[in-house]
Scaffold this active site. Structure first.
Site, PDB file in Angstrom:
ATOM      1  N   HIS B  75      -1.622   4.013   4.684  1.00 29.52           N
ATOM      2  CA  HIS B  75      -0.510   3.242   5.267  1.00 29.52           C
ATOM      3  C   HIS B  75       0.659   4.160   5.634  1.00 29.52           C
ATOM      4  CE1 HIS B  75      -1.893  -0.855   3.444  1.00 29.52           C
ATOM      5  NE2 HIS B  75      -2.282  -0.736   4.696  1.00 29.52           N
ATOM      6  N   ASP B  77       3.773   3.976   5.139  1.00 33.51           N
ATOM      7  CA  ASP B  77       4.787   4.273   4.123  1.00 33.51           C
ATOM      8  C   ASP B  77       4.257   5.275   3.077  1.00 33.51           C
ATOM      9  OD1 ASP B  77       3.080   2.205   3.287  1.00 33.51           O
ATOM     10  OD2 ASP B  77       4.532   1.423   1.853  1.00 33.51           O
ATOM     11  N   HIS B  78       3.026   5.765   3.317  1.00 30.28           N
ATOM     12  CA  HIS B  78       2.459   6.786   2.422  1.00 30.28           C
ATOM     13  C   HIS B  78       2.049   8.058   3.153  1.00 30.28           C
ATOM     14  CE1 HIS B  78       2.304   4.234  -1.228  1.00 30.28           C
ATOM     15  NE2 HIS B  78       2.460   3.315  -0.298  1.00 30.28           N
ATOM     16  N   ASP B 163      -1.039   2.046  -4.205  1.00 33.99           N
ATOM     17  CA  ASP B 163      -0.860   0.604  -3.979  1.00 33.99           C
ATOM     18  C   ASP B 163      -2.154  -0.088  -4.386  1.00 33.99           C
ATOM     19  OD1 ASP B 163       1.415   1.546  -2.823  1.00 33.99           O
ATOM     20  OD2 ASP B 163       1.102   0.606  -0.869  1.00 33.99           O
ATOM     21  N   ASP B 194       2.717   0.539  -9.008  1.00 30.50           N
ATOM     22  CA  ASP B 194       3.190  -0.213  -7.829  1.00 30.50           C
ATOM     23  C   ASP B 194       3.958  -1.487  -8.220  1.00 30.50           C
ATOM     24  OD1 ASP B 194       3.330  -1.752  -5.495  1.00 30.50           O
ATOM     25  OD2 ASP B 194       1.163  -1.921  -5.221  1.00 30.50           O
ATOM     26  N   HIS B 363      -4.314 -15.375   4.672  1.00 23.07           N
ATOM     27  CA  HIS B 363      -3.787 -14.055   4.314  1.00 23.07           C
ATOM     28  C   HIS B 363      -3.659 -13.933   2.809  1.00 23.07           C
ATOM     29  CE1 HIS B 363      -1.756 -10.281   4.497  1.00 23.07           C
ATOM     30  NE2 HIS B 363      -0.765 -10.753   3.791  1.00 23.07           N
ATOM     31  N   THR B 364      -3.884 -12.744   2.316  1.00 24.69           N
ATOM     32  CA  THR B 364      -3.550 -12.440   0.929  1.00 24.69           C
ATOM     33  C   THR B 364      -2.981 -11.029   0.883  1.00 24.69           C
ATOM     34  OG1 THR B 364      -4.409 -12.100  -1.301  1.00 24.69           O
ATOM     35  CG2 THR B 364      -5.953 -11.782   0.497  1.00 24.69           C
ATOM     36  N   SER B 365      -2.115 -10.802  -0.066  1.00 23.89           N
ATOM     37  CA  SER B 365      -1.445  -9.505  -0.153  1.00 23.89           C
ATOM     38  C   SER B 365      -2.379  -8.436  -0.717  1.00 23.89           C
ATOM     39  CB  SER B 365      -0.215  -9.653  -1.051  1.00 23.89           C
ATOM     40  OG  SER B 365       0.349  -8.387  -1.324  1.00 23.89           O
ATOM     41  N   HIS B 367      -1.048  -6.129  -2.687  1.00 20.78           N
ATOM     42  CA  HIS B 367      -0.322  -5.649  -3.871  1.00 20.78           C
ATOM     43  C   HIS B 367      -0.485  -6.645  -5.020  1.00 20.78           C
ATOM     44  CE1 HIS B 367       1.778  -2.465  -1.642  1.00 20.78           C
ATOM     45  NE2 HIS B 367       1.811  -3.328  -0.653  1.00 20.78           N
ATOM     46  N   HIS B 389       7.562   2.342  -6.369  1.00 24.07           N
ATOM     47  CA  HIS B 389       7.206   1.614  -5.153  1.00 24.07           C
ATOM     48  C   HIS B 389       7.856   0.232  -5.163  1.00 24.07           C
ATOM     49  CE1 HIS B 389       4.793  -0.038  -1.868  1.00 24.07           C
ATOM     50  NE2 HIS B 389       4.355   1.172  -1.634  1.00 24.07           N
TER      51      HIS B 389
END
Lengths: 554, 554
Positions: B75, B77-78, B163, B194, B363-365, B367, B389
């Protein structure tokens, strides 16, 4: 609008396809009834704009027809445009007590109180005009004195719900359901109903359902309680007041708008609190923390609010210390989430225990969810239905709800602002579009910021500006002074001296060659300088600042 | 950093007190292991800024110590800061296959591929350095090849979860729980875990739980299905691919990043789709709508994405028509809500059936919610715990979860970027702060936009600029030309000619009086002009444009 005998026209100047600046009109012959006059907060790309209000030119052109403006309740998106619209428009303003008090204080601030008569109505009154008359029914919403508006026309009744939910255990008075039901039994020509929560399944929880959550917070809090909500959420504030009293906490009211609404509501009897329970902010710090509740605005993270100031340690009187509990009794309005989160983080950093989001049941909406909306449709049983007060997707969902309870699709009108729905005794259809739109308020200017100014602000915001000034004697083809270059918001000039020198050198040789080639038109000069400098800068920096050449001739 | 024998230092250059630009380091003697190198998108008030990356000056000063950068997953952000950080920093980069492929394509775009060796690792490898070694465990997250990083130090094991959520029925391979558990059984010195969803109760639903929602949409859709999600959400895309195949729909992949990740994932075997099922965008319009699925980016309403373009009717190939179904298989990132809603409204207006929000389980997260986080803490049983994080409020909530499962409060460190946690065999404490912060990327400039430039952009965005130019002969005390006034973003000049003329007149008489009084210092002139003009404009317009006086001397 084309004059149409015996027909009722319904149109909106704000509130369709958007949340905000609500303004709806019912017109019959030479009479127009206006419902609400709200503002909207600017979109992110309306840089520097303070407020957005409806374009009311149609009403100004038909000034003599406007019989009155009827206000459903005192939220900004329903009354906020009044000081701007009523600078030019002259019409009596009608509303329930709290609404009228809030309008009065607005008009006072703008020195407009003398020009427009204000009438306080009760929900049992009926106001008669030549052909039309207007009556009301009480609803339940997140501010006291919310009403629905009934416009009686020769063709039948038009109902505007205002903002509402069905709250069977409200903190204040109940909605007048039987009045709504009776209207429905007698036949309703058209219903205009609040679409805000049409995407949300189920019923909206009652205002009294948050009582337990609030009590639990007060039970567990050792230090001060800072209770943040909208200033206008008077029944929520009353619940915080009651919890404070039962927990032997005195109340400190902070923030200009919170103070204003608190005082008005006490005067009207909507907030009940003994005088000795109130303390001023100066004495709060001398009191034991467990004996204080602070009521404040800022639950939306508004940068200028009391709570943001407190969270950043910039408030003169109130500093957060360990043991303080801060309650966000509100839900985030889209677009405010980042600011709210910033405030929450700051409060945690300062040592507070922060209660927010879904951690406890401490908030409920004032707008009806799907079951509330279906109940309204079932009570009113309208012939024609217009979903109002919402973005397009909300209007669509509301239309589907209406179909699910039996309103024929062809009798539902998903309209945009300016669309005129014309209803005759035979049928209804959208027949034309009148002038409507958004008017931007910036400083004291109303409507003078348009697309060109906004486009420039967006360019300036993105990459700043570079100004190049030269003084020339065109007659003698001589560069007298410059090019001088000044930039703002582009690069930090001290770190970019070489870049600026190179740019100046480049422009100077461009000018010398234009002089040598006898190019003397200012238009050509400006175009050449902008073009060449823009190219140079994008190559060197990857940025596109606004380039502003100024040529001074002596 | 002060050199400390036999101690392990843990610090972060990004990702604490914020979501984004993740970068964590473990240092022991002369070895530094870096974990991730992410970017962050600019805050609303960072006008014109493209990206935000960590300040890595500490690593540059200790370049010889940096043994490697280990990436947890692909991702932005990484991994997004890699092309900027690795312009100067030299170190080998390690990651799982998809991660390394994504980094490779980034470095290629920036012409940096030659300078930094890339190593693809499997989760069973171990990389050894003089004192430290690094191993991995597979996790489940919203992108394939997500791994946790284990740094083995002489004092014990430091675990960075990356994550993650615990998905017991993932679409791809399962997490290596037994590996995590074994590490826990052998004793873990410190856990960095995380915190993104630490505010959310319960367990995160499995990726496969959205399958039914997706199937239902495909069952009910008559026309085309446009399926929007993050390009990197490869397992989600695989599910849409499978639903398409089972419903006899061919797939059209739209958008640069979607195409890139789709191709890489097919090459790596993470997306399985027969070649003949893929169609290009040019032929989509010739196919029956019920036989087409369009995969696209834009689920966050990104203004430049394929879906925004399509929603606005600006796409060359794809026009929405009645009967199309558009699926938002994602949840809104705070700050994007307004843009997402705009896209949904546009799609509805164009005639689509739009499926979004909580209407269906689509949708599912990626995290872990609170139960996932507690499971990780229970498996790892760390001596010391650092919630990473996340924003401060998330770190706080994660700390409370850790305490609830038995980690002593004094062994939990809620740190900020730059804080150095020093662990010895006896204890652990935050001992110092190294240089850290945000570096802004704007165009090709990295770090050259600072507070002054941003402040100017904010002023320019709010009320625009007014430039006043005069040419003077100071020696003869003579005003040769001007004042000329140019404005941008302030008022529309054609509508404000009188205002500008009045301002020029005012400035001219000010200059004449300064000349008469023998005031010739440019500083005094600029101050006087700015001050007087500012006062004049705020009185006339209520606005405070930036005032920029330019004095040309000949």
């Amino acid at each position: 609008m084309t004059k149409r005998e015996g027909k009722v026209s319904i149109f909106s100047l704000g509130g369709l396809g958007e949340i905000g600046k609500n303004m709806y009109c019912v017109e019959y012959q030479d009479e127009i009834i206006v419902i609400d006059s709200g503002l909207k907060f600017p979109d992110d790309d309306m840089l520097g704009v303070d407020l957005v209000i409806p374009d009311t030119s149609y009403l100004l052109e038909n000034q003599q027809k406007v019989k009155g403006v009827f206000l459903t309740h005192g939220h900004e998106d329903h009354i906020g445009a009044i000081p701007y619209v009523f600078k030019d428009l002259r019409a009596p303003i009608y509303g329930a007590p709290l609404t009228i008090e809030l309008v009065k204080s607005k008009l006072e601030e703008h020195n407009l109180l003398r020009d427009n008569p204000l009438y306080t109505v009760s929900s049992d009154e009926e106001i008669h005009f030549a052909h039309l008359s207007v009556s009301f029914f009480r609803t339940t919403h997140s501010i006291p004195d919310s009403i629905g508006i009934v416009v009686h026309t020769p063709l039948g009744v038009v109902i505007h719900t205002g903002d509402f939910k069905f709250d069977f255990t409200p903190v204040g008075p109940k909605a007048e359901i039987s009045k709504i039901s009776k209207l429905g039994q007698n036949g309703v020509l058209a219903l205009l109903s609040d679409s805000t929560n049409s995407e949300k399944p189920g019923s909206t929880p009652s205002e009294s359902s948050v009582r337990n959550g609030i009590e639990q917070i007060f039970d567990e809090a050792d230090g001060r309680v800072l209770f943040a909500t909208f200033a206008s959420n008077v029944y929520r504030i009353q619940q915080a007041v009651e919890a404070s009293i039962s927990h032997n906490r005195r109340l400190c009211v902070v923030g200009r708008s919170m103070k204003k609404v608190f005082e008005i509501s006490r005067k009207l009897g909507y907030i009940n609190v003994p005088e000795q329970m109130i303390v001023d902010v100066q004495s709060v710090n001398r009191m034991p923390p467990s004996e204080v509740t602070i009521l404040c605005t800022g639950s939306q993270g508004e940068p200028l609010s009391a709570l943001s100031r407190i969270a950043q340690g910039r408030d003169k009187w109130i500093q957060i210390s360990t043991g303080d509990t801060v309650v966000f009794s509100s839900s985030p309005i889209p677009g405010n989430t980042v600011n709210i989160n910033r405030t929450i983080n700051n409060l945690f950093r300062a040592g507070a225990n922060v209660i927010y989001g879904s951690i406890l049941d401490i908030h409920t909406s004032g707008h009806g969810h799907q079951e509330d909306l279906k109940l309204m449709l079932n009570l009113v049983k309208p012939k024609y239905f217009v979903p109002i007060h919402g973005e397009y997707r909300m209007q669509i969902q509301h239309s589907q709800l209406a179909q699910s309870v039996g309103v024929p699709a062809e009798n539902i009108f998903i309209m945009d602002i300016g669309d005129v729905l014309e209803i005759s005794s035979e049928d209804a259809r959208v027949v034309e579009k009148i002038s409507s739109g958004t008017v931007l308020v910036d400083g004291s200017g109303v409507g003078d910021v348009g697309n060109i100014v906004l486009r420039d602000r967006r360019l300036l915001a993105a990459d700043g500006i570079i100004v190049i000034v030269v003084t020339v004697n065109m007659r003698e083809r001589q560069l007298l002074s410059g090019p001088d270059i000044v930039t703002r918001g582009f690069v930090y000039m001290r770190d970019s001296e070489q870049l600026i020198r190179d740019a100046a050198k480049m422009i100077e040789s461009l000018i010398q060659s234009m002089l040598a080639e006898d190019i003397t038109s200012w238009g050509d000069w400006k175009y050449q300088i902008s073009h060449e400098l823009g190219k140079f800068l994008v190559e060197k920096t990857g940025r596109r600042p606004m380039v502003l050449p100024v040529i001074m001739e002596v």
